[in-house]
Scaffold this motif. Structure first.
Motif, PDB file in Angstrom:
ATOM      1  N   LEU A   3      16.435 -63.004 -12.932  1.00 17.68           N
ATOM      2  CA  LEU A   3      15.846 -64.336 -12.821  1.00 17.68           C
ATOM      3  C   LEU A   3      16.918 -65.412 -12.700  1.00 17.68           C
ATOM      4  O   LEU A   3      16.789 -66.352 -11.911  1.00 17.68           O
ATOM      5  N   LEU A   4      18.009 -65.275 -13.479  1.00 16.88           N
ATOM      6  CA  LEU A   4      19.098 -66.244 -13.406  1.00 16.88           C
ATOM      7  C   LEU A   4      19.747 -66.237 -12.033  1.00 16.88           C
ATOM      8  O   LEU A   4      20.066 -67.298 -11.468  1.00 16.88           O
ATOM      9  N   ALA A   5      19.947 -65.052 -11.470  1.00 19.15           N
ATOM     10  CA  ALA A   5      20.556 -64.941 -10.144  1.00 19.15           C
ATOM     11  C   ALA A   5      19.659 -65.559  -9.079  1.00 19.15           C
ATOM     12  O   ALA A   5      20.136 -66.262  -8.177  1.00 19.15           O
ATOM     13  N   GLN A   6      18.358 -65.297  -9.175  1.00 15.24           N
ATOM     14  CA  GLN A   6      17.423 -65.880  -8.216  1.00 15.24           C
ATOM     15  C   GLN A   6      17.416 -67.403  -8.327  1.00 15.24           C
ATOM     16  O   GLN A   6      17.407 -68.107  -7.306  1.00 15.24           O
ATOM     17  N   GLY A   7      17.438 -67.901  -9.565  1.00 19.13           N
ATOM     18  CA  GLY A   7      17.446 -69.340  -9.760  1.00 19.13           C
ATOM     19  C   GLY A   7      18.698 -69.977  -9.193  1.00 19.13           C
ATOM     20  O   GLY A   7      18.640 -71.025  -8.541  1.00 19.13           O
ATOM     21  N   ALA A   8      19.845 -69.363  -9.433  1.00 18.22           N
ATOM     22  CA  ALA A   8      21.108 -69.895  -8.910  1.00 18.22           C
ATOM     23  C   ALA A   8      21.111 -69.914  -7.393  1.00 18.22           C
ATOM     24  O   ALA A   8      21.590 -70.871  -6.767  1.00 18.22           O
ATOM     25  N   THR A   9      20.570 -68.863  -6.773  1.00 15.04           N
ATOM     26  CA  THR A   9      20.507 -68.799  -5.306  1.00 15.04           C
ATOM     27  C   THR A   9      19.625 -69.902  -4.746  1.00 15.04           C
ATOM     28  O   THR A   9      19.973 -70.560  -3.750  1.00 15.04           O
ATOM     29  N   LEU A  10      18.478 -70.119  -5.387  1.00 19.09           N
ATOM     30  CA  LEU A  10      17.578 -71.178  -4.932  1.00 19.09           C
ATOM     31  C   LEU A  10      18.244 -72.548  -5.032  1.00 19.09           C
ATOM     32  O   LEU A  10      18.129 -73.383  -4.125  1.00 19.09           O
ATOM     33  N   ILE A  11      18.953 -72.804  -6.126  1.00 13.48           N
ATOM     34  CA  ILE A  11      19.623 -74.097  -6.306  1.00 13.48           C
ATOM     35  C   ILE A  11      20.713 -74.276  -5.257  1.00 13.48           C
ATOM     36  O   ILE A  11      20.843 -75.346  -4.645  1.00 13.48           O
ATOM     37  N   THR A  12      21.507 -73.227  -5.021  1.00 12.50           N
ATOM     38  CA  THR A  12      22.575 -73.314  -4.031  1.00 12.50           C
ATOM     39  C   THR A  12      22.022 -73.583  -2.640  1.00 12.50           C
ATOM     40  O   THR A  12      22.534 -74.434  -1.893  1.00 12.50           O
ATOM     41  N   THR A  13      20.955 -72.881  -2.286  1.00 14.82           N
ATOM     42  CA  THR A  13      20.348 -73.057  -0.960  1.00 14.82           C
ATOM     43  C   THR A  13      19.776 -74.456  -0.799  1.00 14.82           C
ATOM     44  O   THR A  13      20.003 -75.124   0.222  1.00 14.82           O
ATOM     45  N   ARG A  14      19.053 -74.912  -1.802  1.00 18.47           N
ATOM     46  CA  ARG A  14      18.425 -76.241  -1.723  1.00 18.47           C
ATOM     47  C   ARG A  14      19.476 -77.343  -1.722  1.00 18.47           C
ATOM     48  O   ARG A  14      19.334 -78.352  -1.012  1.00 18.47           O
ATOM     49  N   THR A  15      20.558 -77.171  -2.486  1.00 15.65           N
ATOM     50  CA  THR A  15      21.620 -78.163  -2.499  1.00 15.65           C
ATOM     51  C   THR A  15      22.244 -78.306  -1.117  1.00 15.65           C
ATOM     52  O   THR A  15      22.513 -79.427  -0.653  1.00 15.65           O
ATOM     53  N   ALA A  16      22.480 -77.187  -0.448  1.00 12.05           N
ATOM     54  CA  ALA A  16      23.042 -77.227   0.905  1.00 12.05           C
ATOM     55  C   ALA A  16      22.090 -77.943   1.862  1.00 12.05           C
ATOM     56  O   ALA A  16      22.529 -78.714   2.740  1.00 12.05           O
ATOM     57  N   GLU A  17      20.784 -77.714   1.711  1.00  9.10           N
ATOM     58  CA  GLU A  17      19.805 -78.390   2.557  1.00  9.10           C
ATOM     59  C   GLU A  17      19.826 -79.898   2.327  1.00  9.10           C
ATOM     60  O   GLU A  17      19.761 -80.692   3.272  1.00  9.10           O
ATOM     61  N   LEU A  18      19.916 -80.300   1.062  1.00  9.23           N
ATOM     62  CA  LEU A  18      19.939 -81.725   0.740  1.00  9.23           C
ATOM     63  C   LEU A  18      21.207 -82.398   1.261  1.00  9.23           C
ATOM     64  O   LEU A  18      21.156 -83.533   1.762  1.00  9.23           O
ATOM     65  N   GLU A  19      22.332 -81.717   1.161  1.00 13.15           N
ATOM     66  CA  GLU A  19      23.572 -82.293   1.698  1.00 13.15           C
ATOM     67  C   GLU A  19      23.462 -82.477   3.203  1.00 13.15           C
ATOM     68  O   GLU A  19      23.867 -83.523   3.746  1.00 13.15           O
ATOM     69  N   ALA A  20      22.901 -81.489   3.893  1.00 11.74           N
ATOM     70  CA  ALA A  20      22.730 -81.599   5.346  1.00 11.74           C
ATOM     71  C   ALA A  20      21.787 -82.753   5.692  1.00 11.74           C
ATOM     72  O   ALA A  20      22.042 -83.515   6.638  1.00 11.74           O
ATOM     73  N   GLU A  21      20.713 -82.885   4.932  1.00  6.62           N
ATOM     74  CA  GLU A  21      19.762 -83.983   5.165  1.00  6.62           C
ATOM     75  C   GLU A  21      20.436 -85.337   4.938  1.00  6.62           C
ATOM     76  O   GLU A  21      20.249 -86.276   5.721  1.00  6.62           O
ATOM     77  N   PHE A  22      21.218 -85.436   3.875  1.00  3.48           N
ATOM     78  CA  PHE A  22      21.928 -86.678   3.568  1.00  3.48           C
ATOM     79  C   PHE A  22      22.909 -87.037   4.684  1.00  3.48           C
ATOM     80  O   PHE A  22      22.926 -88.175   5.172  1.00  3.48           O
ATOM     81  N   ARG A  23      23.732 -86.088   5.103  1.00  2.00           N
ATOM     82  CA  ARG A  23      24.751 -86.381   6.118  1.00  2.00           C
ATOM     83  C   ARG A  23      24.108 -86.733   7.457  1.00  2.00           C
ATOM     84  O   ARG A  23      24.603 -87.618   8.176  1.00  2.00           O
ATOM     85  N   ALA A  24      23.007 -86.075   7.788  1.00  2.00           N
ATOM     86  CA  ALA A  24      22.307 -86.403   9.034  1.00  2.00           C
ATOM     87  C   ALA A  24      21.747 -87.824   8.987  1.00  2.00           C
ATOM     88  O   ALA A  24      21.826 -88.578   9.962  1.00  2.00           O
ATOM     89  N   ALA A  25      21.192 -88.204   7.834  1.00  2.00           N
ATOM     90  CA  ALA A  25      20.617 -89.548   7.702  1.00  2.00           C
ATOM     91  C   ALA A  25      21.692 -90.625   7.764  1.00  2.00           C
ATOM     92  O   ALA A  25      21.436 -91.747   8.222  1.00  2.00           O
ATOM     93  N   MET A  26      22.903 -90.303   7.311  1.00  2.00           N
ATOM     94  CA  MET A  26      23.983 -91.303   7.264  1.00  2.00           C
ATOM     95  C   MET A  26      24.758 -91.419   8.577  1.00  2.00           C
ATOM     96  O   MET A  26      25.613 -92.301   8.717  1.00  2.00           O
ATOM     97  N   GLN A  27      24.473 -90.560   9.551  1.00  5.60           N
ATOM     98  CA  GLN A  27      25.223 -90.584  10.809  1.00  5.60           C
ATOM     99  C   GLN A  27      25.243 -91.947  11.504  1.00  5.60           C
ATOM    100  O   GLN A  27      26.268 -92.343  12.066  1.00  5.60           O
ATOM    101  N   PRO A  28      24.139 -92.713  11.486  1.00 10.08           N
ATOM    102  CA  PRO A  28      24.175 -94.028  12.145  1.00 10.08           C
ATOM    103  C   PRO A  28      25.218 -94.977  11.573  1.00 10.08           C
ATOM    104  O   PRO A  28      25.609 -95.937  12.247  1.00 10.08           O
ATOM    105  N   LEU A  29      25.686 -94.732  10.346  1.00  8.42           N
ATOM    106  CA  LEU A  29      26.678 -95.614   9.743  1.00  8.42           C
ATOM    107  C   LEU A  29      28.040 -95.490  10.419  1.00  8.42           C
ATOM    108  O   LEU A  29      28.841 -96.421  10.400  1.00  8.42           O
ATOM    109  N   GLY A  30      28.306 -94.326  10.992  1.00  9.34           N
ATOM    110  CA  GLY A  30      29.559 -94.131  11.689  1.00  9.34           C
ATOM    111  C   GLY A  30      30.781 -94.199  10.800  1.00  9.34           C
ATOM    112  O   GLY A  30      31.860 -94.614  11.233  1.00  9.34           O
ATOM    113  N   ARG A  31      30.616 -93.800   9.536  1.00  8.47           N
ATOM    114  CA  ARG A  31      31.771 -93.805   8.633  1.00  8.47           C
ATOM    115  C   ARG A  31      31.669 -92.624   7.664  1.00  8.47           C
ATOM    116  O   ARG A  31      30.601 -92.012   7.525  1.00  8.47           O
ATOM    117  N   ALA A  32      32.775 -92.334   7.017  1.00  7.03           N
ATOM    118  CA  ALA A  32      32.791 -91.214   6.079  1.00  7.03           C
ATOM    119  C   ALA A  32      31.920 -91.519   4.869  1.00  7.03           C
ATOM    120  O   ALA A  32      31.865 -92.659   4.391  1.00  7.03           O
TER     121      ALA A  32
END
Length: 274
Positions: free
Chosen positions: A57-86
């Motif tokens: 259960l702990l391994a499954q939970g960690a995998t879900l968190i890692t996967t969802r975190t990567a999705e959120l980072e991708a969503e954040f970076r895509a949304a910030m692209q119009p800013l044209g800055r780091a």
């Protein structure tokens, strides 16, 4: 005073579209840096388990968190692209409110979504917790709201430290607003004259900081939250500025009626400070 760095807190278990839209708008408006942040922790099962099953259960939970975190980072970076800055991204396997409160030291303004009365503390940083802990102004953005509207803003005044800090924290936004109304809701006729004098002082103080505002103290009427919502609707306020009133009881935050309304049932953005 300006917002040099804006931090947006993303939730694991609900949409983040509106808060990301507002973040982009404010970053452009203030030429601000942006930090995206997300955290989640393993939510223990409602039943007891141990040994191999617990490890699974702990391994499954960690995998879900890692996967969802990567999705959120991708969503954040895509949304910030119009800013044209780091932009910066921060994440952790941690209780969300605790992690965001710690990292808020790097920001001038923290943006979060609104929540209902029931939230999962393992998946979302509840704004009711954040506003009491971050030591920064918190902009609560309901997912039902459109783009942030600064045509009109309402300051829900109450003569207390929380309200004073909220107005100071909102100054950059108030300077961008087309119209600003300062209103105090009194619950006793005897307080009416005192409230009028206080609101006049706030209006004068704002004027000295480049904000043209008008004051209003309605006659004693309904529930304070109801009256506040009525005034906000009448002036078509895109943002309500208010102090966050509450106290700790058995390590749980207990909010005043107006604050609770603004973080759990908002119809517009709310800038809060404790």
């Amino acid at each position: 005073m300006t917002y040099a760095t804006v931090m947006v807190s993303l939730a694991f278990d609900r949409p983040n579209t509106r808060r990301l839209d507002v973040t982009v708008k404010l970053a452009e408006l203030f030429n601000a840096g942006v930090i995206g942040i997300a955290a989640s922790d393993f939510s223990p099962p409602l039943y007891y388990t141990s040994g191999e099953q617990a490890q699974k259960l702990l391994a499954q939970g960690a995998t879900l968190i890692t996967t969802r975190t990567a999705e959120l980072e991708a969503e954040f970076r895509a949304a910030m692209q119009p800013l044209g800055r780091a932009v910066d991204w921060r994440s952790a396997v941690e209780m969300p409110a605790k992690y965001v409160a710690l990292q808020a030291r790097a920001a001038d303004l923290v943006i979060s979504g609104a929540t209902g009365t029931l939230t999962d503390p393992f998946a979302v940083a509840d704004p009711a917790d954040l506003v009491m802990q971050i030591g920064r102004p918190l902009l609560v953005v309901p997912e039902t709201a459109g783009a942030i509207n600064l045509t009109s803003m309402l300051v829900a005044w109450k003569d207390c430290p929380e309200s004073r800090r909220a107005v100071v924290g909102a100054l950059p936004l108030l300077r961008k607003a087309g119209k600003v109304k300062v209103a105090e809701i009194v619950e006793d006729d005897a307080d009416h004259r005192s409230a009028q004098a206080g609101v006049a002082d706030v209006v004068a103080w704002l004027a000295r900081h480049g904000v043209a505002a008008t004051g209003f103290v309605p006659e004693v009427g309904d529930n304070v939250a109801v009256q506040l919502e009525r005034i906000a609707t009448a002036v078509d306020a895109g943002v309500v500025v208010a102090g966050a009133y509450g106290h700790s009881r058995f390590r749980e935050w207990v909010l005043g009626g107006v604050t609770e309304h603004l973080v759990t049932h908002p119809s517009r953005c709310a800038l809060l400070s404790h």
